[in-house]
Design a protein around this motif. Structure first.
Motif, PDB file in Angstrom:
ATOM      1  N   PHE A  20     -20.355  28.402   4.393  1.00  0.00           N
ATOM      2  CA  PHE A  20     -20.700  27.284   5.273  1.00  0.00           C
ATOM      3  C   PHE A  20     -21.175  26.071   4.476  1.00  0.00           C
ATOM      4  N   GLU A  21     -21.866  26.293   3.365  1.00  0.00           N
ATOM      5  CA  GLU A  21     -22.270  25.159   2.525  1.00  0.00           C
ATOM      6  C   GLU A  21     -21.045  24.399   2.036  1.00  0.00           C
ATOM      7  N   TYR A  22     -20.031  25.128   1.584  1.00  0.00           N
ATOM      8  CA  TYR A  22     -18.836  24.450   1.076  1.00  0.00           C
ATOM      9  C   TYR A  22     -18.002  23.853   2.210  1.00  0.00           C
ATOM     10  N   TYR A  23     -18.076  24.439   3.389  1.00  0.00           N
ATOM     11  CA  TYR A  23     -17.387  23.799   4.530  1.00  0.00           C
ATOM     12  C   TYR A  23     -17.972  22.405   4.776  1.00  0.00           C
TER      13      TYR A  23
ATOM     14  N   VAL B 175     -27.821  23.269  11.665  1.00  0.00           N
ATOM     15  CA  VAL B 175     -28.241  24.651  11.866  1.00  0.00           C
ATOM     16  C   VAL B 175     -27.027  25.501  12.225  1.00  0.00           C
ATOM     17  N   VAL B 176     -26.820  26.590  11.485  1.00  0.00           N
ATOM     18  CA  VAL B 176     -25.729  27.528  11.746  1.00  0.00           C
ATOM     19  C   VAL B 176     -26.319  28.938  11.759  1.00  0.00           C
TER      20      VAL B 176
ATOM     21  N   GLY C 196     -28.590  24.421   0.959  1.00  0.00           N
ATOM     22  CA  GLY C 196     -29.007  25.446   1.908  1.00  0.00           C
ATOM     23  C   GLY C 196     -30.516  25.584   1.852  1.00  0.00           C
ATOM     24  N   ILE C 197     -31.200  25.267   2.956  1.00  0.00           N
ATOM     25  CA  ILE C 197     -32.667  25.310   2.953  1.00  0.00           C
ATOM     26  C   ILE C 197     -33.141  26.516   3.761  1.00  0.00           C
TER      27      ILE C 197
ATOM     28  N   LEU D 166     -28.826  22.446   5.187  1.00  0.00           N
ATOM     29  CA  LEU D 166     -28.129  23.424   6.018  1.00  0.00           C
ATOM     30  C   LEU D 166     -29.029  24.641   6.235  1.00  0.00           C
ATOM     31  N   GLN D 167     -29.415  24.859   7.488  1.00  0.00           N
ATOM     32  CA  GLN D 167     -30.257  25.994   7.858  1.00  0.00           C
ATOM     33  C   GLN D 167     -29.354  27.110   8.394  1.00  0.00           C
TER      34      GLN D 167
END
Length: 341
Positions: free
Chosen positions: A184-187, A97-98, A43-44, A69-70
């Motif tokens: 979301f990171e783990y998704y 991007v989410v 996650g950035i 992942l933003q």
């Protein structure tokens, strides 16, 4: 314990290339032998910790096997999306991007947060921005007090002391952000058979500056042994953009800009690093004080605060406790006995 000698900031110097190679090798070994995953999700946020973590992951397995992942939301700083994209582009890692605002809206975060702030600042609502700030660590002071700073749309700023209940309500609400991001990171990790790389530095990891099952959740934490000062040195060595290196540390959690020294550590990271290093390596407050630019009494107060945060945050590091062993499932923790092994 190190060879102590004279205490100075030079004790935090590291061989950046040797450290980079050691961490990269450890990441590769963990993926191959322990985690059995093909790549990494990071996650950035546009901050130096996530930037360095992403750079080390890219160095370890190649940029094509790293997802940056933003995850901005309504309260994110205006420069967060641009800076996180700058990191991903510099490292040539894949970008996803989410916008997590709709999820936070769905779980009622924004309403819960506003309601909690209104308990201290009546009238707080649409158009206002806010943050939590902590009192200073001072000699003879045994506890930390928290206040909310709120800014109205017309520019009027209000600062009010927080009672326990609204403080807990604000923290409980904002923790939604870290937990939603980790979801979301783990998704994306599950989608690609990747591992999740956490981004805490040593100061954060040691002092419990993370959310359990939020930003505290990860499969590997590559920089948790590095003091923040060392992370900045690695950032320059790894060629991260100057805009990232010069950005003040921020959790980017509240709608008003908030530095780490305002909320949790109460001192700039350079000073906290020196105090934590001094405490970890047996230096007295009198030895640390000149290098930290503090009185010996204030360093002693920081030492006590470090101990308090370690005690309060111990549960953050614990896996779920078991009433009885389940040896077939692997290492476990018995209730009341701490980590096994």
């Amino acid at each position: 314990m190190t060879d102590r000698g004279h205490f100075s900031p030079a004790l935090l110097e590291i061989d950046c290339e040797a450290e980079t190679e050691a961490i990269s090798g450890a990441i590769r070994e963990a993926l191959a032998k322990s985690l059995h995953k093909r790549g990494l999700v990071v996650g950035i946020s546009g901050g130096v910790d996530s930037g360095v973590t992403a750079a080390l992951c890219a160095r370890a397995v190649g940029p094509d096997k790293v997802i940056g992942l933003q995850m901005p939301e309504r309260h994110s700083a205006e420069d967060t999306p641009g800076l996180s994209e700058l990191v991903a582009d510099r490292l040539r890692i894949r970008k996803v991007v989410v916008d997590i605002s709709p999820v936070l809206e769905a779980v009622g975060y924004y309403d819960k947060y506003d309601e909690a702030v209104r308990a201290a600042v009546p009238g707080y609502g649409r158009g206002w921005r806010s943050k939590i700030v902590a009192s200073e660590i001072a000699e003879g002071k045994a506890y930390t007090l928290f206040s909310v700073v709120a800014a109205a749309a017309n520019g009027r700023v209000v600062k009010e002391r927080l009672a326990l209940e609204p403080y807990l309500a604000i923290v409980a609400a904002t923790n939604f952000k870290q937990r939603v991001r980790k979801m979301f990171e783990y998704y994306h990790a599950d989608l690609h058979n990747y591992a999740v790389a956490g981004t805490p530095n040593r100061l954060e990891y040691d002092q419990g500056f993370f959310v359990k099952q939020g930003d505290g959740a990860a499969d590997i934490k590559p920089i948790a042994h590095l003091y923040k000062t060392q992370v900045y040195r690695l950032a320059r060595h790894l060629g991260l953009p100057e805009a990232i290196i010069s950005r003040p540390p921020t959790a980017d959690t509240y709608s008003l800009p908030q530095g780490h020294d305002e909320f949790f550590f109460a001192l700039p990271h350079e000073v906290m690093d020196l105090c934590l290093y001094g405490k970890n390596n047996g230096f007295s407050p009198e030895e640390v004080a000149p290098a930290a630019g503090l009185s010996a009494g204030r360093v002693e107060a920081v030492y006590r605060d470090i101990d308090r945060k370690r005690v309060a945050g111990r549960y953050l590091h614990l896996p779920p406790l078991l009433v009885r062993d389940v040896p077939e499932a692997g290492p476990d923790v018995k209730a009341g006995k701490g980590p096994a092994g």
